[in-house]
Design a protein around this motif. Structure first.
Motif, mmCIF file in Angstrom:
data_model
loop_
_atom_site.group_PDB
_atom_site.id
_atom_site.type_symbol
_atom_site.label_atom_id
_atom_site.label_comp_id
_atom_site.label_asym_id
_atom_site.label_seq_id
_atom_site.Cartn_x
_atom_site.Cartn_y
_atom_site.Cartn_z
ATOM 1 N N CYS A 130 5.613 -1.662 -2.958
ATOM 2 C CA CYS A 130 5.525 -1.477 -1.508
ATOM 3 C C CYS A 130 5.225 -2.794 -0.794
ATOM 4 C CB CYS A 130 4.426 -0.471 -1.170
ATOM 5 S SG CYS A 130 4.704 1.188 -1.827
ATOM 6 N N LYS A 173 12.659 1.856 2.087
ATOM 7 C CA LYS A 173 12.000 1.449 0.847
ATOM 8 C C LYS A 173 12.673 0.268 0.145
ATOM 9 C CE LYS A 173 14.435 4.933 -1.946
ATOM 10 N NZ LYS A 173 14.261 6.045 -2.906
ATOM 11 N N PRO A 190 12.127 -3.652 -3.732
ATOM 12 C CA PRO A 190 11.425 -2.520 -3.115
ATOM 13 C C PRO A 190 10.312 -2.983 -2.192
ATOM 14 C CG PRO A 190 10.659 -2.832 -5.357
ATOM 15 C CD PRO A 190 11.798 -3.793 -5.161
ATOM 16 N N LYS A 242 7.705 -1.134 1.318
ATOM 17 C CA LYS A 242 7.494 -0.088 2.308
ATOM 18 C C LYS A 242 7.896 -0.741 3.628
ATOM 19 C CE LYS A 242 5.767 2.949 5.227
ATOM 20 N NZ LYS A 242 6.110 2.914 6.670
#
Length: 221
Positions: free
Chosen positions: A146, A195, A207, A209
């Motif tokens: 994230c 994502k 990847p 967030k």
């Protein structure tokens, strides 16, 4: 809400970090957030600026200014009269911008640099706990997928925590990573989905967030 055109324009400004040269001699140059002010080897960040990728970068709109300390070391910042935040802990619900410094067990440490669009007079420490990263599939969250140290994240203040650091959240669509560099190329990546981010040169995906993904890119893939 920031439209896609505004987002692309903002991203272009931050992409200038890759190629823009230092601006010694332009003491009162008008600068925008993301403008490279100097090399981190030449100067330290002053008010309204922060250090990222070895470069001193403007955090707010205003006039750049260079100061020389008694030891001869230079500091470069941005003077933005009337917009510098007073040194008060921001209230719950306030939007802040910061840099991820490290990941510790089940939380992420963030150096808060901008409060409600205004530069903090000095950095504050914030914490994003695992349960406040996103609202869904919390039990499946891996913090390293994230955020990574160096990422610039947009967060909302939950509380003042223990009084020495802010408790932050990214569990909203417009919160999360807004700027990040590719681990391989060190180039600024573009948001691809909520994502994932993508390197514009290698097209490698990583990847994250992500905050406010640019869905126009999906149509080009």
């Amino acid at each position: 809400q920031m439209c896609i055109r505004d987002r692309v324009s903002t991203q272009s400004t931050w992409e200038a970090v890759v190629s823009t040269q230092s601006t010694w001699g332009m003491i009162k140059q008008t600068v925008f957030p993301g403008k490279v002010l100097a090399s981190g080897k030449e100067a330290e960040p002053g008010s309204g600026a922060f250090l990222e990728g070895g470069q001193v970068i403007a955090a707010v709109f205003g006039e750049s200014e260079t100061k020389t300390r008694e030891d001869g070391r230079r500091s470069v910042g941005v003077r933005s009269e009337g917009t510098i935040a007073p040194f008060l802990f921001p209230e719950p619900g306030t939007t802040v911008l910061g840099k991820v410094t490290r990941i510790v067990e089940d939380s992420v440490r963030v150096e808060v640099l901008v409060i409600s669009g205004r530069a903090a007079p000095q950095p504050l420490e914030g914490v994003i706990r695992k349960q406040y990263v996103r609202k869904h599939e919390v039990d499946k969250i891996r913090l390293s997928e994230c955020f990574l140290p160096g990422d610039i994240v947009q967060c909302r203040v939950l509380s003042l925590g223990d009084g020495s650091r802010l408790m932050l959240t990214t569990a909203e669509n417009d919160l999360g990573v807004v700027f990040a560099r590719s681990e391989a190329s060190r180039e600024l990546m573009l948001p691809l989905s909520w994502k994932e981010m993508i390197c514009p040169t290698s097209r490698a995906r990583e990847p994250r967030k992500v905050a406010k993904p640019n869905y126009d890119l999906l149509e080009q893939e």
